[in-house]
Design a protein around this motif. Structure first.
Motif, PDB file in Angstrom:
ATOM      1  N   THR A   1      10.508   0.163 -13.449  1.00  0.00           N
ATOM      2  CA  THR A   1       9.139   0.506 -13.765  1.00  0.00           C
ATOM      3  C   THR A   1       8.455   1.111 -12.542  1.00  0.00           C
ATOM      4  O   THR A   1       8.794   0.793 -11.413  1.00  0.00           O
ATOM      5  CB  THR A   1       8.354  -0.740 -14.207  1.00  0.00           C
ATOM      6  N   SER A   2       7.486   1.963 -12.811  1.00  0.00           N
ATOM      7  CA  SER A   2       6.788   2.644 -11.716  1.00  0.00           C
ATOM      8  C   SER A   2       5.420   2.036 -11.441  1.00  0.00           C
ATOM      9  O   SER A   2       4.862   2.225 -10.368  1.00  0.00           O
ATOM     10  CB  SER A   2       6.617   4.127 -12.059  1.00  0.00           C
TER      11      SER A   2
ATOM     12  N   SER B   1       8.515   6.769 -15.834  1.00  0.00           N
ATOM     13  CA  SER B   1       9.771   6.246 -15.292  1.00  0.00           C
ATOM     14  C   SER B   1       9.840   6.419 -13.787  1.00  0.00           C
ATOM     15  O   SER B   1       9.357   7.405 -13.236  1.00  0.00           O
ATOM     16  CB  SER B   1      10.949   6.957 -15.954  1.00  0.00           C
ATOM     17  N   LYS B   2      10.467   5.454 -13.150  1.00  0.00           N
ATOM     18  CA  LYS B   2      10.686   5.532 -11.704  1.00  0.00           C
ATOM     19  C   LYS B   2      12.121   5.925 -11.399  1.00  0.00           C
ATOM     20  O   LYS B   2      12.475   6.253 -10.283  1.00  0.00           O
ATOM     21  CB  LYS B   2      10.365   4.181 -11.062  1.00  0.00           C
TER      22      LYS B   2
ATOM     23  N   LYS C   1      -2.884   3.436 -12.182  1.00  0.00           N
ATOM     24  CA  LYS C   1      -1.945   2.602 -11.446  1.00  0.00           C
ATOM     25  C   LYS C   1      -2.154   1.125 -11.767  1.00  0.00           C
ATOM     26  O   LYS C   1      -3.284   0.654 -11.851  1.00  0.00           O
ATOM     27  CB  LYS C   1      -2.092   2.824  -9.940  1.00  0.00           C
TER      28      LYS C   1
ATOM     29  N   ASP D   1       5.622  13.474 -13.261  1.00  0.00           N
ATOM     30  CA  ASP D   1       5.661  12.520 -14.374  1.00  0.00           C
ATOM     31  C   ASP D   1       4.731  12.921 -15.510  1.00  0.00           C
ATOM     32  O   ASP D   1       5.070  12.786 -16.685  1.00  0.00           O
ATOM     33  CB  ASP D   1       5.289  11.117 -13.880  1.00  0.00           C
TER      34      ASP D   1
ATOM     35  N   GLN E   1      12.454   3.449 -20.713  1.00  0.00           N
ATOM     36  CA  GLN E   1      11.265   3.099 -19.947  1.00  0.00           C
ATOM     37  C   GLN E   1      10.468   1.995 -20.625  1.00  0.00           C
ATOM     38  O   GLN E   1       9.939   1.093 -19.973  1.00  0.00           O
ATOM     39  CB  GLN E   1      10.393   4.334 -19.740  1.00  0.00           C
TER      40      GLN E   1
END
Length: 291
Positions: free
Chosen positions: A132-133, A126-127, A85, A241, A283
């Motif tokens: 962006t995620s 991808s969100k 993350k 994902d 993305q």
């Protein structure tokens, strides 16, 4: 009377002279700044200089160190298939660096080094809606055609888990990319997986589905307003994902076809590849715009 007039005139001349001697606000001569004003100006100038020169103060050696730290942290997370993350990178690697341009540069160089040195794709998932995620996943790209498909791990335990993942992803795929827990567990029961019991191959398979695979983002689990047959809350599972990036929909469809002793239709396979490539490019563009 004349004396009073003279006195009044004298006072008026004195006041007029005083007014002429005063400095008007718009005069060319600036007012002496107060200590408070000087403090505000000094703080503003310092902040401006800090913002404009923050990226320049970081040496090339420091940049390389940050890149190495991102790589080290990412590999450590990938051992347990944990998603990487951006917020965790900010907390653990970039805690002393807030410059977005610097962070974008480091992440971009990290992607290049992963590809050139390790053979990994460091990819932001991808969100949706081209946003962006902030979540990255490592995908192994080395000798992808030569490796054993679907099972890309070394230990027997990992291979067993990967097989269970592929079975679940295949069930999700043939059920229009989403499946509720009643149908999923019913189909798994037909394969010999009894609820509440350990499986001789997959062990605590329910825990793997409910906790491990969802945390690793192989599958997504969403709560619904409906109830299952047992009266409990119903959940719906879909492709995660990591499954999309690490395995890919084409390989999932091919796995399903092989389960039924068939071959994946080449036209369908090409269509899936084109769709996945389009999503990947979108993305990447969204990630570059964000940085």
């Amino acid at each position: 009377s004349n004396s009073n007039k003279t006195t009044c005139l004298s006072q008026a001349n004195i006041m007029s002279s005083q007014r002429r001697g005063r400095k008007r606000p718009d005069s060319d001569e600036e007012e002496e700044p107060t200590p408070r004003k000087r403090a505000r100006v000094s703080s503003s100038q310092a902040q401006s200089q800090s913002t404009s020169t923050s990226s320049h103060r970081v040496s090339e050696e420091e940049k390389e160190l940050l890149i190495s730290e991102v790589i080290r942290y990412s590999l450590a997370q990938d051992v347990h298939k944990n998603p990487i993350k951006r917020e965790d990178l900010t907390k653990n690697v970039f805690k002393n660096h807030k410059d977005r341009k610097l962070i974008g540069y480091v992440l971009d160089q990290t992607k290049k080094k992963f590809a050139e040195i390790f053979g990994y794709e460091f990819r932001e998932v991808s969100k949706g809606d081209k946003k962006t995620s902030g979540v990255f996943i490592l995908r192994n790209m080395i000798n992808s055609e030569d490796r054993v498909k679907y099972i890309d791990t070394s230990t027997e335990h990992d291979k067993q888990e990967r097989l269970l993942i592929m079975i679940i992803l295949g069930m999700i795929s043939i059920n229009n990319n989403s499946i509720d827990n009643d149908i999923l567990f019913e189909q798994l029961h037909r394969l010999g997986l009894e609820s509440g019991t350990l499986h001789p191959v997959f062990g605590e398979w329910e825990k793997l589905i409910e906790t491990t695979f969802t945390k690793q983002k192989y599958i997504e689990k969403h709560k619904t307003k409906e109830q299952s047959k047992s009266g409990k809350v119903m959940y719906v599972y879909s492709l995660g994902d990591r499954a999309k990036v690490e395995i890919g929909r084409r390989n999932i469809q091919e796995f399903v076809a092989n389960m039924f002793g068939e071959q994946l239709d080449p036209v369908q396979a090409k269509a899936i590849e084109m769709e996945e490539e389009k999503e990947r490019q979108e993305q990447e563009q969204a990630s570059q715009d964000h940085d």
